[in-house]
Write a protein that holds these residues in place. Structure first.
Motif, PDB file in Angstrom:
ATOM      1  N   LYS A   1      17.416  33.458 -10.797  1.00  0.00           N
ATOM      2  CA  LYS A   1      16.664  32.192 -10.791  1.00  0.00           C
ATOM      3  C   LYS A   1      17.618  31.016 -10.579  1.00  0.00           C
ATOM      4  O   LYS A   1      17.542  29.982 -11.241  1.00  0.00           O
ATOM      5  CB  LYS A   1      15.866  32.027 -12.087  1.00  0.00           C
ATOM      6  CG  LYS A   1      14.767  33.069 -12.250  1.00  0.00           C
ATOM      7  CD  LYS A   1      13.967  32.843 -13.512  1.00  0.00           C
ATOM      8  CE  LYS A   1      12.863  33.894 -13.640  1.00  0.00           C
ATOM      9  NZ  LYS A   1      12.087  33.728 -14.886  1.00  0.00           N
ATOM     10  N   LEU A   2      18.498  31.221  -9.618  1.00  0.00           N
ATOM     11  CA  LEU A   2      19.571  30.268  -9.354  1.00  0.00           C
ATOM     12  C   LEU A   2      19.680  30.035  -7.860  1.00  0.00           C
ATOM     13  O   LEU A   2      19.451  30.944  -7.063  1.00  0.00           O
ATOM     14  CB  LEU A   2      20.894  30.854  -9.882  1.00  0.00           C
ATOM     15  CG  LEU A   2      22.207  30.273  -9.340  1.00  0.00           C
ATOM     16  CD1 LEU A   2      22.444  28.880  -9.920  1.00  0.00           C
ATOM     17  CD2 LEU A   2      23.369  31.201  -9.679  1.00  0.00           C
ATOM     18  N   CYS A   3      20.019  28.809  -7.468  1.00  0.00           N
ATOM     19  CA  CYS A   3      20.399  28.574  -6.077  1.00  0.00           C
ATOM     20  C   CYS A   3      21.705  27.797  -6.041  1.00  0.00           C
ATOM     21  O   CYS A   3      21.999  27.000  -6.938  1.00  0.00           O
ATOM     22  CB  CYS A   3      19.307  27.856  -5.302  1.00  0.00           C
ATOM     23  SG  CYS A   3      19.141  26.105  -5.630  1.00  0.00           S
ATOM     24  N   ARG A   4      22.477  28.069  -5.010  1.00  0.00           N
ATOM     25  CA  ARG A   4      23.738  27.363  -4.786  1.00  0.00           C
ATOM     26  C   ARG A   4      23.561  26.468  -3.568  1.00  0.00           C
ATOM     27  O   ARG A   4      22.985  26.873  -2.564  1.00  0.00           O
ATOM     28  CB  ARG A   4      24.881  28.361  -4.584  1.00  0.00           C
ATOM     29  CG  ARG A   4      25.086  29.290  -5.783  1.00  0.00           C
ATOM     30  CD  ARG A   4      26.230  30.258  -5.545  1.00  0.00           C
ATOM     31  NE  ARG A   4      26.322  31.251  -6.595  1.00  0.00           N
ATOM     32  CZ  ARG A   4      27.013  31.111  -7.719  1.00  0.00           C
ATOM     33  NH1 ARG A   4      27.677  29.986  -7.933  1.00  0.00           N
ATOM     34  NH2 ARG A   4      27.051  32.061  -8.622  1.00  0.00           N
ATOM     35  N   LEU A   5      24.060  25.255  -3.664  1.00  0.00           N
ATOM     36  CA  LEU A   5      23.892  24.296  -2.588  1.00  0.00           C
ATOM     37  C   LEU A   5      24.953  24.485  -1.514  1.00  0.00           C
ATOM     38  O   LEU A   5      26.147  24.552  -1.818  1.00  0.00           O
ATOM     39  CB  LEU A   5      23.978  22.867  -3.123  1.00  0.00           C
ATOM     40  CG  LEU A   5      22.930  22.432  -4.152  1.00  0.00           C
ATOM     41  CD1 LEU A   5      23.092  20.940  -4.453  1.00  0.00           C
ATOM     42  CD2 LEU A   5      21.528  22.728  -3.667  1.00  0.00           C
ATOM     43  N   LEU A   6      24.515  24.558  -0.269  1.00  0.00           N
ATOM     44  CA  LEU A   6      25.401  24.466   0.881  1.00  0.00           C
ATOM     45  C   LEU A   6      25.303  23.015   1.350  1.00  0.00           C
ATOM     46  O   LEU A   6      24.548  22.666   2.238  1.00  0.00           O
ATOM     47  CB  LEU A   6      24.976  25.444   1.971  1.00  0.00           C
ATOM     48  CG  LEU A   6      24.937  26.918   1.578  1.00  0.00           C
ATOM     49  CD1 LEU A   6      24.495  27.775   2.743  1.00  0.00           C
ATOM     50  CD2 LEU A   6      26.292  27.380   1.054  1.00  0.00           C
ATOM     51  N   GLY A   7      26.049  22.151   0.705  1.00  0.00           N
ATOM     52  CA  GLY A   7      25.974  20.712   0.944  1.00  0.00           C
ATOM     53  C   GLY A   7      25.569  19.993  -0.333  1.00  0.00           C
ATOM     54  O   GLY A   7      25.716  20.554  -1.422  1.00  0.00           O
ATOM     55  N   PRO A   8      25.048  18.772  -0.226  1.00  0.00           N
ATOM     56  CA  PRO A   8      24.738  18.088   1.021  1.00  0.00           C
ATOM     57  C   PRO A   8      25.992  17.594   1.764  1.00  0.00           C
ATOM     58  O   PRO A   8      26.924  17.097   1.148  1.00  0.00           O
ATOM     59  CB  PRO A   8      23.871  16.908   0.579  1.00  0.00           C
ATOM     60  CG  PRO A   8      24.264  16.667  -0.851  1.00  0.00           C
ATOM     61  CD  PRO A   8      24.625  18.006  -1.407  1.00  0.00           C
TER      62      PRO A   8
ATOM     63  N   VAL B   1      13.713  23.304  -5.199  1.00  0.00           N
ATOM     64  CA  VAL B   1      14.679  23.722  -6.222  1.00  0.00           C
ATOM     65  C   VAL B   1      14.014  23.782  -7.591  1.00  0.00           C
ATOM     66  O   VAL B   1      14.102  24.789  -8.300  1.00  0.00           O
ATOM     67  CB  VAL B   1      15.875  22.744  -6.256  1.00  0.00           C
ATOM     68  CG1 VAL B   1      16.752  23.035  -7.466  1.00  0.00           C
ATOM     69  CG2 VAL B   1      16.687  22.850  -4.976  1.00  0.00           C
ATOM     70  N   GLN B   2      13.328  22.723  -7.986  1.00  0.00           N
ATOM     71  CA  GLN B   2      12.774  22.642  -9.329  1.00  0.00           C
ATOM     72  C   GLN B   2      11.598  23.594  -9.545  1.00  0.00           C
ATOM     73  O   GLN B   2      11.380  24.070 -10.658  1.00  0.00           O
ATOM     74  CB  GLN B   2      12.341  21.210  -9.624  1.00  0.00           C
ATOM     75  CG  GLN B   2      13.520  20.235  -9.679  1.00  0.00           C
ATOM     76  CD  GLN B   2      13.084  18.843 -10.073  1.00  0.00           C
ATOM     77  OE1 GLN B   2      12.520  18.624 -11.140  1.00  0.00           O
ATOM     78  NE2 GLN B   2      13.345  17.879  -9.202  1.00  0.00           N
ATOM     79  N   VAL B   3      10.858  23.881  -8.484  1.00  0.00           N
ATOM     80  CA  VAL B   3       9.705  24.759  -8.620  1.00  0.00           C
ATOM     81  C   VAL B   3      10.123  26.221  -8.759  1.00  0.00           C
ATOM     82  O   VAL B   3       9.530  26.974  -9.521  1.00  0.00           O
ATOM     83  CB  VAL B   3       8.747  24.583  -7.423  1.00  0.00           C
ATOM     84  CG1 VAL B   3       7.680  25.682  -7.406  1.00  0.00           C
ATOM     85  CG2 VAL B   3       8.076  23.217  -7.488  1.00  0.00           C
ATOM     86  N   HIS B   4      11.176  26.617  -8.042  1.00  0.00           N
ATOM     87  CA  HIS B   4      11.473  28.041  -7.933  1.00  0.00           C
ATOM     88  C   HIS B   4      12.750  28.500  -8.637  1.00  0.00           C
ATOM     89  O   HIS B   4      13.028  29.695  -8.649  1.00  0.00           O
ATOM     90  CB  HIS B   4      11.560  28.436  -6.455  1.00  0.00           C
ATOM     91  CG  HIS B   4      10.290  28.152  -5.704  1.00  0.00           C
ATOM     92  ND1 HIS B   4       9.058  28.609  -6.103  1.00  0.00           N
ATOM     93  CD2 HIS B   4      10.072  27.412  -4.584  1.00  0.00           C
ATOM     94  CE1 HIS B   4       8.130  28.189  -5.263  1.00  0.00           C
ATOM     95  NE2 HIS B   4       8.731  27.457  -4.328  1.00  0.00           N
TER      96      HIS B   4
ATOM     97  N   GLU C   1      11.755  22.886 -16.707  1.00  0.00           N
ATOM     98  CA  GLU C   1      10.367  23.241 -16.421  1.00  0.00           C
ATOM     99  C   GLU C   1      10.239  24.751 -16.246  1.00  0.00           C
ATOM    100  O   GLU C   1      11.142  25.414 -15.753  1.00  0.00           O
ATOM    101  CB  GLU C   1       9.893  22.550 -15.135  1.00  0.00           C
ATOM    102  CG  GLU C   1       9.870  21.031 -15.258  1.00  0.00           C
ATOM    103  CD  GLU C   1       8.890  20.564 -16.303  1.00  0.00           C
ATOM    104  OE1 GLU C   1       7.838  21.219 -16.476  1.00  0.00           O
ATOM    105  OE2 GLU C   1       9.160  19.552 -16.962  1.00  0.00           O
ATOM    106  N   PRO C   2       9.086  25.353 -16.610  1.00  0.00           N
ATOM    107  CA  PRO C   2       8.875  26.791 -16.412  1.00  0.00           C
ATOM    108  C   PRO C   2       8.902  27.134 -14.929  1.00  0.00           C
ATOM    109  O   PRO C   2       8.480  26.354 -14.081  1.00  0.00           O
ATOM    110  CB  PRO C   2       7.490  27.044 -17.023  1.00  0.00           C
ATOM    111  CG  PRO C   2       6.823  25.706 -17.032  1.00  0.00           C
ATOM    112  CD  PRO C   2       7.926  24.705 -17.241  1.00  0.00           C
ATOM    113  N   ILE C   3       9.368  28.313 -14.620  1.00  0.00           N
ATOM    114  CA  ILE C   3       9.509  28.759 -13.241  1.00  0.00           C
ATOM    115  C   ILE C   3       8.284  29.546 -12.820  1.00  0.00           C
ATOM    116  O   ILE C   3       7.783  30.411 -13.548  1.00  0.00           O
ATOM    117  CB  ILE C   3      10.767  29.643 -13.096  1.00  0.00           C
ATOM    118  CG1 ILE C   3      11.989  28.868 -13.592  1.00  0.00           C
ATOM    119  CG2 ILE C   3      10.965  30.103 -11.669  1.00  0.00           C
ATOM    120  CD1 ILE C   3      12.231  27.574 -12.843  1.00  0.00           C
TER     121      ILE C   3
END
Length: 298
Positions: free
Chosen positions: A76-83, A104-107, A290-292
């Motif tokens: 439940k993580l994302c890594r930013l390529l940027g900005p 990002v915040q929703v998922h 927030e809940p995912i």
């Protein structure tokens, strides 16, 4: 300025632009691939989902910014390529983030990004959006002219098989940028290797190596040893085995390895192999409360 979702027709131009940007310390963002062709493949995957995971900022027909979301759904993580932004950095970065932040915040529970300190615009972006600094990591390098084999007995070093997945998973960090499954899958690609150390019939350590640029550069991405058998030269044996493979089989010019600034023991071990500091990466994280929702991606 126009902000648009990344489309397949733009991949070649965006890959070239990103490669040129990421080569400069003042724009460098970690987790983006080094080779232009590999960048193409990496951002192509971001076009294969139902929801948009990458955006481009355009000024007429010129690319002036990019932001990609590299997803790790099981964490439940994302890594930013940027900005990234080549001009008007604050305006471009904020516009890209406004587009991407809802996804990002929703998922996802958390978002991470890492860069050199020289990337002051990204550091300021993180501060504006209340990211916190969670890790400082040095990148060390060793070139082939400085390497000499240690002569350690590698008889207990073996290639990892599917039967080793559970044992590897028990040693592999939960927050690592590759899951055990991803690492074992990637190990089958040309130039990549995943080795294990067997002790009394039990897998007690592993090392994952990737060829970053064929004929030029490789990386020791992960090395972990069971705490119960440390200080028995298991880590040293795995490293020596990997370096021999890198320099004598893959015929690479250099190998890199990363270490947290707080991990003095590991850094001391790497210096024994004549690794030297190349740069320091600063990693930032933002958590969402927030809940995912259920993963909607296909």
């Amino acid at each position: 300025m126009q902000l648009k979702e990344l489309e397949v027709k733009d991949l070649t131009a965006v890959s070239e632009w990103l490669h040129n940007m990421n080569e400069k310390d003042e724009h460098f963002v970690a987790w983006l691939a080094s080779d232009e062709n590999t960048i193409y493949e990496q951002i192509w995957t971001l076009t294969q989902f139902k929801d948009p995971l990458a955006y481009i900022a355009w000024d007429d027909d010129r690319i002036i910014g990019f932001l990609g979301l590299l997803p790790f759904f099981d964490q439940k993580l994302c890594r930013l390529l940027g900005p990234f932004a080549s001009e008007n950095p604050k305006e471009v970065m904020e516009g890209l983030w406004e587009k991407a932040s809802l996804t990002v915040q929703v998922h996802f529970d958390a978002v991470k990004v890492a860069s050199f300190r020289a990337n002051t615009e990204l550091v300021e972006f993180c501060e504006r959006h209340q990211f916190h600094l969670y890790n400082i990591e040095k990148t060390l390098f060793l070139d082939t002219s400085s390497y000499s084999p240690k002569g350690l007995d590698a008889a207990k070093v073996v290639d990892v098989t599917e039967e080793d997945r559970e044992a590897i998973d028990a040693l592999h960090p939960n927050a690592a940028y590759y899951t055990t499954k991803e690492m074992m899958t990637n190990a089958h690609q040309p130039g990549n290797k995943l080795w294990a150390y067997q002790h009394d019939g039990k897998l007690v350590g592993y090392l994952y190596f990737e060829t970053v640029l064929p004929g030029r550069e490789g990386e020791i991405c992960f090395i972990n040893v069971d705490t119960e058998v440390r200080n028995q030269k298991i880590g040293s044996t795995l490293i020596d085995h990997a370096l021999q493979h890198a320099f004598m089989v893959e015929e690479l010019d250099a190998v890199t390895i990363s270490v947290r600034t707080t991990n003095e023991g590991a850094e001391k071990l790497y210096h024994q192999f004549d690794f030297r500091e190349l740069n320091t990466i600063y990693a930032y994280e933002k958590l969402f409360q927030e809940p995912i929702l259920q993963n909607p991606f296909h």
